[in-house]
Design an enzyme around this catalytic site. Structure first.
Site, short mmCIF file in Angstrom:
data_model
loop_
_atom_site.label_atom_id
_atom_site.label_comp_id
_atom_site.label_asym_id
_atom_site.label_seq_id
_atom_site.Cartn_x
_atom_site.Cartn_y
_atom_site.Cartn_z
N ARG A 157 62.46 9.39 78.46
CA ARG A 157 63.90 9.17 78.43
C ARG A 157 64.51 10.20 77.48
O ARG A 157 63.85 10.65 76.55
CB ARG A 157 64.23 7.76 77.94
CG ARG A 157 63.65 6.64 78.80
CD ARG A 157 64.01 5.28 78.21
NE ARG A 157 63.51 4.17 79.03
CZ ARG A 157 62.33 3.58 78.86
NH1 ARG A 157 61.53 4.00 77.88
NH2 ARG A 157 61.95 2.59 79.64
N LYS A 180 62.07 1.69 74.76
CA LYS A 180 62.95 0.53 74.65
C LYS A 180 62.21 -0.67 74.08
O LYS A 180 61.04 -0.89 74.38
CB LYS A 180 63.51 0.19 76.03
CG LYS A 180 64.51 1.21 76.56
CD LYS A 180 65.08 0.75 77.90
CE LYS A 180 66.14 1.74 78.41
NZ LYS A 180 66.71 1.30 79.71
N HIS A 248 68.59 12.38 83.25
CA HIS A 248 67.79 11.21 83.59
C HIS A 248 67.14 11.36 84.96
O HIS A 248 66.08 10.78 85.22
CB HIS A 248 68.65 9.95 83.55
CG HIS A 248 67.85 8.67 83.52
ND1 HIS A 248 66.98 8.36 82.49
CD2 HIS A 248 67.76 7.64 84.40
CE1 HIS A 248 66.41 7.19 82.73
NE2 HIS A 248 66.87 6.74 83.88
N ARG A 251 63.57 12.48 84.89
CA ARG A 251 62.57 11.41 84.67
C ARG A 251 62.26 10.73 86.00
O ARG A 251 61.10 10.43 86.30
CB ARG A 251 63.12 10.42 83.65
CG ARG A 251 62.27 9.16 83.43
CD ARG A 251 62.86 8.37 82.27
NE ARG A 251 62.59 6.95 82.35
CZ ARG A 251 61.55 6.34 81.82
NH1 ARG A 251 60.63 7.06 81.20
NH2 ARG A 251 61.40 5.04 81.91
N HIS A 274 57.78 1.11 81.35
CA HIS A 274 58.48 -0.04 81.90
C HIS A 274 57.79 -1.32 81.46
O HIS A 274 56.57 -1.42 81.50
CB HIS A 274 58.48 0.03 83.44
CG HIS A 274 59.43 1.05 83.99
ND1 HIS A 274 59.32 1.55 85.26
CD2 HIS A 274 60.51 1.66 83.43
CE1 HIS A 274 60.29 2.43 85.47
NE2 HIS A 274 61.02 2.51 84.38
N TYR A 283 60.55 3.13 92.62
CA TYR A 283 60.15 4.48 93.00
C TYR A 283 59.42 4.50 94.34
O TYR A 283 59.36 5.54 94.99
CB TYR A 283 59.29 5.11 91.91
CG TYR A 283 60.12 5.36 90.67
CD1 TYR A 283 61.07 6.38 90.65
CD2 TYR A 283 59.99 4.56 89.54
CE1 TYR A 283 61.86 6.59 89.54
CE2 TYR A 283 60.78 4.76 88.43
CZ TYR A 283 61.72 5.77 88.42
OH TYR A 283 62.51 5.98 87.34
#
Length: 304
Positions: A157, A180, A248, A251, A274, A283
């Site tokens: 990210r 995150k 982004h 990515r 994730h 994806y």
């Protein structure tokens, strides 16, 4: 500043090009693209001097863009052209001595958002090269290229790339990234990524400290996401890429290309950081959409 009597279209475009190239230090590619956009407006509006251009309003831009849409440009191209035209008209108003030099206010066409649209490997490389070429200082170009290489080459990210501190140097084959929710993961770093970061560090005029981010802004502070996004926005106009070609998106491209090459979802989940597998499964839809585009464009039965 009022133009001399007998100002020609060539004079207007030369002044605009000099402003972009010398004043704003845009790349030759960007200058050519912006000059072409300005030339179309001058011809369409029959504006022969700065004063005439300064009088153009939002309604005039709507008429011009409507004509361009009839030429076949889509929403993304129209939005990019409107952005360039606003810059040109702001410059024209300054040249004409208008007190309030801001361009006419006009909202661009809405660009439909859908599944993440990955850029191709060539587009990713060209985007990184263009931000480097378009930068006003060599070290800034090397910096922006290094950031984009981290996004596309390691699937990071943008916030993760910009948070890399001096303590992580020298970069090895892997890097521990905090994503995150404070979740840490290990990402592999390709040689081209490590070389790109090393090139930036070699050119950076600011000292690198262990407890501070390695990526610096022009005045030495921490580099903001907005500056990288602006650099990419300028580059994609020159390259003719859609508005979806954002930092982004690199990515997304990292993930899509790995999936297409045979990576399993669990491994991809770990590489992207994730929390849930459901976030990674999008994806599979992106890849299916890409394959469908290829099928529709190449299959003989779709041609007739």
């Amino acid at each position: 500043m009022n133009p001399p009597t007998g100002t020609t279209k060539a004079d207007l475009l030369e002044a605009w090009g000099n402003h972009l190239g010398n004043g704003r230090r845009r790349s030759p590619h960007t200058v050519r693209a912006y000059i072409a956009t300005a030339a179309r407006l001058i011809d369409g509006a029959k504006a022969c001097d700065w004063a005439s251009l300064a009088r153009l309003e939002a309604a005039d831009l709507r008429v011009h863009l409507a004509a361009r849409r009839e030429d076949g440009i889509g929403n993304s191209s129209a939005a990019r052209e409107l952005s360039a035209l606003k810059s040109f008209l702001s410059f024209a108003r300054e040249q004409a001595g208008v007190a309030h030099a801001a361009a006419p206010r006009l909202r661009g066409p809405r660009v439909k958002k859908g599944l993440p649209r990955p850029v191709t490997p060539d587009e990713a490389v060209n985007l990184a090269a263009m931000v480097e070429e378009d930068a006003r200082e060599p070290w800034i170009g090397a910096r922006d290229r290094a950031v984009l290489l981290l996004l596309y080459g390691a699937g990071m990210r943008i916030a993760e790339a910009l948070s890399i501190a001096g303590a992580a140097l020298p970069l090895g084959e892997t890097l521990v990234v905090t994503g995150k929710g404070g979740k840490q993961r290990m990402v592999p770093l390709l040689p081209i990524v490590r070389e790109g970061v090393a090139d930036y560090l070699d050119k950076c005029p600011w000292p690198v400290k262990a407890d501070e981010p390695i990526f610096r802004g022009a005045k030495g502070g921490a580099l903001s996401q907005g500056m990288v996004q602006k650099a990419v926005a300028r580059a994609r106009i020159v390259l003719g890429l859609p508005d979806s070609a954002t930092p982004h998106a690199l990515r997304h491209s990292f993930a899509t290309h790995l999936l297409g090459a045979g990576a399993d979802l669990r491994s991809l989940q770990e590489l992207l950081g994730h929390v849930s597998l459901g976030s990674t499964q999008i994806y599979t839809k992106v890849d299916a959409a890409t394959l469908l585009d290829v099928y529709r464009n190449a299959h003989p039965r779709e041609q007739g």
